[in-house]
Design a protein around this motif. Sequence first.
Motif, mmCIF file in Angstrom:
data_model
loop_
_atom_site.group_PDB
_atom_site.id
_atom_site.type_symbol
_atom_site.label_atom_id
_atom_site.label_comp_id
_atom_site.label_asym_id
_atom_site.label_seq_id
_atom_site.Cartn_x
_atom_site.Cartn_y
_atom_site.Cartn_z
ATOM 1 N N HIS A 13 -11.088 6.364 -5.266
ATOM 2 C CA HIS A 13 -9.901 6.039 -4.476
ATOM 3 C C HIS A 13 -9.305 7.332 -3.922
ATOM 4 O O HIS A 13 -9.477 8.406 -4.504
ATOM 5 N N THR A 14 -8.607 7.230 -2.773
ATOM 6 C CA THR A 14 -8.243 8.440 -2.026
ATOM 7 C C THR A 14 -7.059 9.206 -2.632
ATOM 8 O O THR A 14 -6.846 10.354 -2.269
ATOM 9 N N PHE A 15 -6.285 8.581 -3.528
ATOM 10 C CA PHE A 15 -5.204 9.326 -4.189
ATOM 11 C C PHE A 15 -5.776 10.290 -5.233
ATOM 12 O O PHE A 15 -5.138 11.253 -5.645
ATOM 13 N N GLY A 16 -6.992 9.960 -5.726
ATOM 14 C CA GLY A 16 -7.679 10.858 -6.651
ATOM 15 C C GLY A 16 -6.975 11.048 -7.981
ATOM 16 O O GLY A 16 -6.930 12.148 -8.531
ATOM 17 N N VAL A 17 -6.412 9.949 -8.517
ATOM 18 C CA VAL A 17 -5.731 10.025 -9.815
ATOM 19 C C VAL A 17 -6.776 9.803 -10.922
ATOM 20 O O VAL A 17 -7.671 8.975 -10.790
ATOM 21 N N ALA A 18 -6.645 10.564 -12.009
ATOM 22 C CA ALA A 18 -7.643 10.477 -13.087
ATOM 23 C C ALA A 18 -7.342 9.293 -14.001
ATOM 24 O O ALA A 18 -6.550 9.407 -14.938
ATOM 25 N N VAL A 19 -7.945 8.131 -13.696
ATOM 26 C CA VAL A 19 -7.833 6.959 -14.568
ATOM 27 C C VAL A 19 -9.235 6.403 -14.779
ATOM 28 O O VAL A 19 -10.154 6.719 -14.019
ATOM 29 N N LYS A 20 -9.351 5.567 -15.816
ATOM 30 C CA LYS A 20 -10.671 4.991 -16.103
ATOM 31 C C LYS A 20 -10.632 3.479 -16.007
ATOM 32 O O LYS A 20 -9.565 2.869 -16.135
ATOM 33 N N THR A 21 -11.804 2.885 -15.844
ATOM 34 C CA THR A 21 -11.916 1.439 -15.961
ATOM 35 C C THR A 21 -12.893 1.118 -17.085
ATOM 36 O O THR A 21 -13.841 1.864 -17.327
ATOM 37 N N LEU A 50 -12.068 -3.614 -5.317
ATOM 38 C CA LEU A 50 -11.854 -2.335 -4.642
ATOM 39 C C LEU A 50 -12.745 -2.256 -3.411
ATOM 40 O O LEU A 50 -13.913 -2.664 -3.444
ATOM 41 N N GLY A 51 -12.145 -1.759 -2.314
ATOM 42 C CA GLY A 51 -12.949 -1.456 -1.128
ATOM 43 C C GLY A 51 -13.144 0.054 -1.105
ATOM 44 O O GLY A 51 -13.780 0.623 -1.999
ATOM 45 N N GLY A 52 -12.530 0.699 -0.112
ATOM 46 C CA GLY A 52 -12.636 2.156 -0.027
ATOM 47 C C GLY A 52 -11.602 2.879 -0.880
ATOM 48 O O GLY A 52 -11.583 4.112 -0.922
ATOM 49 N N GLY A 53 -10.691 2.143 -1.517
ATOM 50 C CA GLY A 53 -9.683 2.769 -2.386
ATOM 51 C C GLY A 53 -8.650 3.603 -1.632
ATOM 52 O O GLY A 53 -8.037 4.507 -2.205
ATOM 53 N N SER A 54 -8.408 3.276 -0.332
ATOM 54 C CA SER A 54 -7.482 4.099 0.449
ATOM 55 C C SER A 54 -6.072 3.526 0.522
ATOM 56 O O SER A 54 -5.214 4.070 1.226
ATOM 57 N N ASN A 55 -5.829 2.441 -0.222
ATOM 58 C CA ASN A 55 -4.481 1.867 -0.206
ATOM 59 C C ASN A 55 -4.058 1.436 -1.602
ATOM 60 O O ASN A 55 -3.380 0.425 -1.768
ATOM 61 N N VAL A 56 -4.505 2.205 -2.600
ATOM 62 C CA VAL A 56 -4.178 1.868 -3.994
ATOM 63 C C VAL A 56 -3.635 3.092 -4.728
ATOM 64 O O VAL A 56 -3.991 4.223 -4.406
ATOM 65 N N LEU A 57 -2.761 2.795 -5.692
ATOM 66 C CA LEU A 57 -2.320 3.837 -6.628
ATOM 67 C C LEU A 57 -2.511 3.276 -8.036
ATOM 68 O O LEU A 57 -1.967 2.212 -8.358
ATOM 69 N N PHE A 58 -3.298 3.964 -8.852
ATOM 70 C CA PHE A 58 -3.511 3.539 -10.234
ATOM 71 C C PHE A 58 -2.530 4.277 -11.132
ATOM 72 O O PHE A 58 -2.455 5.506 -11.097
ATOM 73 N N GLY A 314 -0.690 8.853 -11.827
ATOM 74 C CA GLY A 314 -0.111 7.756 -11.053
ATOM 75 C C GLY A 314 1.362 7.606 -11.379
ATOM 76 O O GLY A 314 2.177 7.301 -10.501
ATOM 77 N N LYS A 315 1.710 7.844 -12.639
ATOM 78 C CA LYS A 315 3.115 7.687 -13.041
ATOM 79 C C LYS A 315 3.996 8.738 -12.359
ATOM 80 O O LYS A 315 5.106 8.437 -11.905
#
Length: 343
Positions: A13-21, A50-58, A314-315
């Motif tokens: 995702h484009t925000f590049g936040v370090a989270v896991k699934t 998820l598509g390109g992850g350009s409109n999400v914040l985890f 993200g927080k």
Amino acid sequence: MHLEHHISLKPLHTFGVAVKTRYFVEAKTEDDIYALLNYRSIIRMPILILGGGSNVLFTRDFDGIVIRINTKGIEAKDFDGQHILVTAQSGENWDGLVKYCVEKGWAGLENLSLIPGTVGAAPIQNIGAYGVEVKDLIETVRFVEIDSGEEHSFSKSECLFGYRDSIFKQTLKGKIIIQSVSFKLLKLQPPDDPAFLKLDYGDIPQELQSMGIKTPGIAGVREAVCRIRRRKLPDPDVRGNAGSFFKNPAISQVQFEDLKNKYSSIPSYPAENQVKVPAAWLIDQCGWKGLRSGDAGVHPDQPLVLVNYGNASGKEIMDLSNQIMESVYTRFGIQLEPEVNIF
Ligand code: FAD
Ligand code: NAP
């Protein structure tokens, strides 16, 4: 299909936040999607598309299955002699589709050039730029319900499109997977008729002028939009971001007149029966432009864009966005609303 465990979503995702699934899988065909829905009905786990992850914040790790939609294919057939019906699979890259249509000489999508992400996500927030919204071109959206596996094809009116909004961002949020989108585009006769082009928005006229183009066709408009966007918008590969973090608010005429008396330079645009005020101006007036808190920040040139300078969580980005919303509300009485999908 390859089910991966405990993988990082940072590169996805484009925000590049370090989270896991907990689980991750890529769907390359519609059959993959149906197989995953069957599997999911057995294991009953939360699912995130998820598509390109350009409109999400985890904001936290995801304890479920992330399915990345990577289905491909574009088909075109004559609609009524003047128009062509172009149907693209959800995993197609959005700008790849725009480029393909412009090269074929099919008009309509060119102002939406260079918007990141996938075709399947485009109807979700009714993507828009430079005076065009994707709803203006959409004929149908085909999707499957996650719980029942039932397929539907919605016409434009059933999609309840609004400003950066649709039924898929409201009552159907998280409940469906968009499989394909069909667009009705104009087959230009002659190929580049300026009467059909949207040329009067934002920086487009100046850009065309500086390119030395007097009678632009769709290829010229696409090139102008691409140039403006490359110059003005932060590249997510360089600095994590998800484009505009907030929607531009629409307020009543009465509230606007009130604000205009206090702030004579307040910019505005008509928005049906209301007045649209650029959120970037409101945020800038509250002194946020270029401010940084740890690795979360407000872009120095584009206050509507929040950025990750490297290791923001993200927080932290959410906390910053909440402070911005609070200060805009305190000063102007306008409640900003995030445009980005927060998980
Ligand atoms: P994602 O971020 O992957 O997903 C967005 C949402 O849609 C999520 O809730 C996800 O669960 C859901 N979703 C994705 N695919 C599907 C599917 N197939 N079925 C069901 N749900 C799905 N937006 C604009 O409107 N105009 C702009 O000009 C613009 N410029 C941008 C510029 C930059 C630099 C960036 C980073 C973003 C910009 N955006 C813009 C926002 C973004 O590009 C769009 O919203 C885009 O449509 C998101 O596509 P995506 O595939 O990356 O979606
Ligand atoms: P801009 O041209 O500097 O304009 C600033 C704001 O004013 C925009 O948000 C736009 O609203 C509004 N505006 C400008 N001219 C207008 C007009 N003639 N009529 C009505 N509203 C007008 O904006 P920018 O930041 O460079 O972005 C250019 C375009 O790309 C905009 O359409 C913007 O929405 C889009 N964009 C969107 C994202 C995203 O993530 N959503 C990111 C980057 C750019 P609108 O936003 O309603 O158009």
